[in-house]
Design a protein around this motif. Sequence first.
Motif, PDB file in Angstrom:
ATOM      1  N   LYS A   1      -5.366  -3.011  -3.401  1.00  0.00           N
ATOM      2  CA  LYS A   1      -6.806  -2.749  -3.513  1.00  0.00           C
ATOM      3  C   LYS A   1      -7.398  -2.293  -2.185  1.00  0.00           C
ATOM      4  O   LYS A   1      -8.465  -1.675  -2.164  1.00  0.00           O
ATOM      5  CB  LYS A   1      -7.526  -3.991  -4.031  1.00  0.00           C
ATOM      6  CG  LYS A   1      -7.178  -4.319  -5.480  1.00  0.00           C
ATOM      7  CD  LYS A   1      -7.911  -5.548  -5.995  1.00  0.00           C
ATOM      8  CE  LYS A   1      -7.567  -5.799  -7.453  1.00  0.00           C
ATOM      9  NZ  LYS A   1      -8.248  -7.002  -8.001  1.00  0.00           N
ATOM     10  N   GLY A   2      -6.706  -2.583  -1.098  1.00  0.00           N
ATOM     11  CA  GLY A   2      -7.188  -2.115   0.198  1.00  0.00           C
ATOM     12  C   GLY A   2      -7.044  -0.617   0.377  1.00  0.00           C
ATOM     13  O   GLY A   2      -7.605  -0.043   1.322  1.00  0.00           O
ATOM     14  N   LEU A   3      -6.285   0.037  -0.517  1.00  0.00           N
ATOM     15  CA  LEU A   3      -6.079   1.491  -0.446  1.00  0.00           C
ATOM     16  C   LEU A   3      -7.004   2.272  -1.378  1.00  0.00           C
ATOM     17  O   LEU A   3      -6.991   3.500  -1.373  1.00  0.00           O
ATOM     18  CB  LEU A   3      -4.622   1.822  -0.792  1.00  0.00           C
ATOM     19  CG  LEU A   3      -3.550   1.252   0.142  1.00  0.00           C
ATOM     20  CD1 LEU A   3      -2.157   1.640  -0.361  1.00  0.00           C
ATOM     21  CD2 LEU A   3      -3.749   1.746   1.570  1.00  0.00           C
ATOM     22  N   THR A   4      -7.788   1.563  -2.195  1.00  0.00           N
ATOM     23  CA  THR A   4      -8.668   2.241  -3.140  1.00  0.00           C
ATOM     24  C   THR A   4      -9.730   3.053  -2.405  1.00  0.00           C
ATOM     25  O   THR A   4     -10.348   2.576  -1.448  1.00  0.00           O
ATOM     26  CB  THR A   4      -9.359   1.232  -4.067  1.00  0.00           C
ATOM     27  OG1 THR A   4      -8.369   0.475  -4.757  1.00  0.00           O
ATOM     28  CG2 THR A   4     -10.243   1.931  -5.080  1.00  0.00           C
ATOM     29  N   ASN A   5      -9.941   4.269  -2.845  1.00  0.00           N
ATOM     30  CA  ASN A   5     -11.015   5.099  -2.296  1.00  0.00           C
ATOM     31  C   ASN A   5     -12.354   4.410  -2.549  1.00  0.00           C
ATOM     32  O   ASN A   5     -12.658   4.055  -3.686  1.00  0.00           O
ATOM     33  CB  ASN A   5     -10.994   6.477  -2.971  1.00  0.00           C
ATOM     34  CG  ASN A   5     -11.952   7.455  -2.314  1.00  0.00           C
ATOM     35  OD1 ASN A   5     -13.048   7.093  -1.888  1.00  0.00           O
ATOM     36  ND2 ASN A   5     -11.553   8.709  -2.251  1.00  0.00           N
ATOM     37  N   PRO A   6     -13.179   4.216  -1.519  1.00  0.00           N
ATOM     38  CA  PRO A   6     -14.467   3.554  -1.718  1.00  0.00           C
ATOM     39  C   PRO A   6     -15.323   4.196  -2.805  1.00  0.00           C
ATOM     40  O   PRO A   6     -16.150   3.508  -3.423  1.00  0.00           O
ATOM     41  CB  PRO A   6     -15.131   3.656  -0.341  1.00  0.00           C
ATOM     42  CG  PRO A   6     -13.988   3.716   0.621  1.00  0.00           C
ATOM     43  CD  PRO A   6     -12.918   4.492  -0.089  1.00  0.00           C
ATOM     44  N   ALA A   7     -15.119   5.488  -3.040  1.00  0.00           N
ATOM     45  CA  ALA A   7     -15.892   6.154  -4.096  1.00  0.00           C
ATOM     46  C   ALA A   7     -15.566   5.590  -5.474  1.00  0.00           C
ATOM     47  O   ALA A   7     -16.364   5.739  -6.414  1.00  0.00           O
ATOM     48  CB  ALA A   7     -15.613   7.657  -4.066  1.00  0.00           C
TER      49      ALA A   7
ATOM     50  N   ARG B   1      -7.962   1.124 -10.054  1.00  0.00           N
ATOM     51  CA  ARG B   1      -6.917   1.609 -10.957  1.00  0.00           C
ATOM     52  C   ARG B   1      -5.619   1.885 -10.194  1.00  0.00           C
ATOM     53  O   ARG B   1      -5.616   2.530  -9.152  1.00  0.00           O
ATOM     54  CB  ARG B   1      -7.393   2.878 -11.676  1.00  0.00           C
ATOM     55  CG  ARG B   1      -8.568   2.625 -12.623  1.00  0.00           C
ATOM     56  CD  ARG B   1      -9.003   3.903 -13.338  1.00  0.00           C
ATOM     57  NE  ARG B   1     -10.132   3.648 -14.217  1.00  0.00           N
ATOM     58  CZ  ARG B   1     -11.408   3.679 -13.831  1.00  0.00           C
ATOM     59  NH1 ARG B   1     -11.689   3.954 -12.555  1.00  0.00           N
ATOM     60  NH2 ARG B   1     -12.373   3.421 -14.676  1.00  0.00           N
ATOM     61  N   GLY B   2      -4.535   1.377 -10.742  1.00  0.00           N
ATOM     62  CA  GLY B   2      -3.229   1.629 -10.137  1.00  0.00           C
ATOM     63  C   GLY B   2      -2.959   0.852  -8.871  1.00  0.00           C
ATOM     64  O   GLY B   2      -2.020   1.180  -8.133  1.00  0.00           O
ATOM     65  N   HIS B   3      -3.750  -0.203  -8.614  1.00  0.00           N
ATOM     66  CA  HIS B   3      -3.538  -0.927  -7.355  1.00  0.00           C
ATOM     67  C   HIS B   3      -2.185  -1.628  -7.321  1.00  0.00           C
ATOM     68  O   HIS B   3      -1.660  -1.898  -6.240  1.00  0.00           O
ATOM     69  CB  HIS B   3      -4.664  -1.936  -7.117  1.00  0.00           C
ATOM     70  CG  HIS B   3      -4.612  -3.153  -7.989  1.00  0.00           C
ATOM     71  ND1 HIS B   3      -5.101  -3.180  -9.277  1.00  0.00           N
ATOM     72  CD2 HIS B   3      -4.111  -4.405  -7.761  1.00  0.00           C
ATOM     73  CE1 HIS B   3      -4.927  -4.375  -9.793  1.00  0.00           C
ATOM     74  NE2 HIS B   3      -4.327  -5.144  -8.907  1.00  0.00           N
ATOM     75  N   GLU B   4      -1.614  -1.883  -8.490  1.00  0.00           N
ATOM     76  CA  GLU B   4      -0.311  -2.550  -8.526  1.00  0.00           C
ATOM     77  C   GLU B   4       0.765  -1.674  -7.879  1.00  0.00           C
ATOM     78  O   GLU B   4       1.507  -2.127  -7.005  1.00  0.00           O
ATOM     79  CB  GLU B   4       0.079  -2.878  -9.974  1.00  0.00           C
ATOM     80  CG  GLU B   4      -0.951  -3.720 -10.720  1.00  0.00           C
ATOM     81  CD  GLU B   4      -1.977  -2.878 -11.483  1.00  0.00           C
ATOM     82  OE1 GLU B   4      -2.661  -3.426 -12.356  1.00  0.00           O
ATOM     83  OE2 GLU B   4      -2.073  -1.663 -11.182  1.00  0.00           O
ATOM     84  N   GLN B   5       0.853  -0.423  -8.321  1.00  0.00           N
ATOM     85  CA  GLN B   5       1.856   0.489  -7.756  1.00  0.00           C
ATOM     86  C   GLN B   5       1.536   0.851  -6.306  1.00  0.00           C
ATOM     87  O   GLN B   5       2.438   0.971  -5.479  1.00  0.00           O
ATOM     88  CB  GLN B   5       1.943   1.755  -8.612  1.00  0.00           C
ATOM     89  CG  GLN B   5       2.525   1.529  -9.997  1.00  0.00           C
ATOM     90  CD  GLN B   5       3.971   1.061  -9.949  1.00  0.00           C
ATOM     91  OE1 GLN B   5       4.737   1.466  -9.080  1.00  0.00           O
ATOM     92  NE2 GLN B   5       4.353   0.207 -10.893  1.00  0.00           N
ATOM     93  N   LYS B   6       0.250   1.024  -6.015  1.00  0.00           N
ATOM     94  CA  LYS B   6      -0.141   1.359  -4.641  1.00  0.00           C
ATOM     95  C   LYS B   6       0.258   0.253  -3.668  1.00  0.00           C
ATOM     96  O   LYS B   6       0.568   0.508  -2.498  1.00  0.00           O
ATOM     97  CB  LYS B   6      -1.654   1.568  -4.565  1.00  0.00           C
ATOM     98  CG  LYS B   6      -2.172   2.802  -5.279  1.00  0.00           C
ATOM     99  CD  LYS B   6      -3.694   2.861  -5.173  1.00  0.00           C
ATOM    100  CE  LYS B   6      -4.272   4.028  -5.945  1.00  0.00           C
ATOM    101  NZ  LYS B   6      -5.760   4.012  -5.923  1.00  0.00           N
TER     102      LYS B   6
END
Length: 423
Positions: free
Chosen positions: A259-265, A271-276
């Motif tokens: 979740k730390g890689l999610t685009n702030p927008a 979405r997809g934080h598991e694979q990221k």
Amino acid sequence: MQIYQVGGAVRDRLLNRPVHEVDWVVVGATAEEMLARGFRPVGADFPVFLHPQTGEEYALARTERKSGHGYGGFTFFASPEVTLEEDLQRRDLTINAIAEDAEGNLIDPYGGRRDLAARLLRHIAPAFAEDPLRVLRVARFAARYAPLGFRIAPETLALMRQLASSGELQALTAERSWKEISRALMEPRPDVFIQVLQECAALQVLLPEVAALFGVPQPAAHHPEIDTGLHVLAVLRQCAEHEQPLSVRWACLLHDVGKGLTNPAEWPQHRGHEQKGLPLVRAINQRCKVPRDCQELALLACQYHTHGHRALELKASTLLELLQKIDVYRRPERFAEFVATCTMDARGRTGLEQCAYPQADHLLAVAACARAVSAQPLLAQGLQGLELGAALNRSRLKAITLFLHDQRRGAATALAAQSRTDG
């Protein structure tokens, strides 16, 4: 020669806590005298000896001086002339610098008893800032003694921030860092350990992937606490309250790093934080030289924890695939730890700490159903190799499908009975 009991044993006795290890300091002696009395040296360059009968550690009184970077960057000076007060001064916190003589008298030159009463973790001298390991140690003590109301003195926290910004933390070996992190995660309040590291900016150095979660929002409907970092802290607290093993606590710490890689927008969705998150978990595991069991569970929890939360909705084929990915047939205990990780995640939310989590019983029942399928009838048919594996999977899928059918039929029957009662 004078011998004093020092450190944690004295501290914990004064706090009315169980004493697990006893350390001693010897004043006015030489290494030769210790050897002559039958003590066994621990190392060639370190003035510590083991008692010939008890095996407890006896250290010659010594002073130390900074001579390099990191935890090992010190030179020690041990001689009969070093006083007890000089030896105590090199220690980290005042509460760890209390000595007791053979008659039970306390020697407390730096106010340790005062700080015990005040529930304060305070450094002894400015030399505290020379040892980067002390950032982790103080955070660990904060996690241990938080239930007793201990807090870190503001001036000590300031020195911890100074150490975090100095670059000294990078000089710690992975093995030494992991030893402190793993011990801290098993303390009564592992969340306090992470919170302290975050407050003194050490988390950004040691576990930047976890530090990045603070300030990242999640949907309030599912996470009333909103902040992802606060959620991780709450999950760790649940781990401690439910006495989870280290592997589960480590997996819980890392399960949401994607979740730390999610685009702030895209906030508050992730979405997809598991694979990221998988590459981040692999990097952390490698960097910290984490034991294999902790590594594997952390990766599985990162990738599949949302499967656990949706367990009641999953098809038989998806459940079978999940069981296979976690290797439930050879590693049933790991599957149980995966389920525990999902449960702690679900309960690590503000106001939902006592929430029911029927997914846990459902997953364990599905696993038991699949594991109950025997290969013997298939072997009796002469099946081998790939054919045997495929047939075994079909049998397991059939068993899970029948189990789900029975579950749904039972639920429908119960609902109908409730409707008749209501009517």
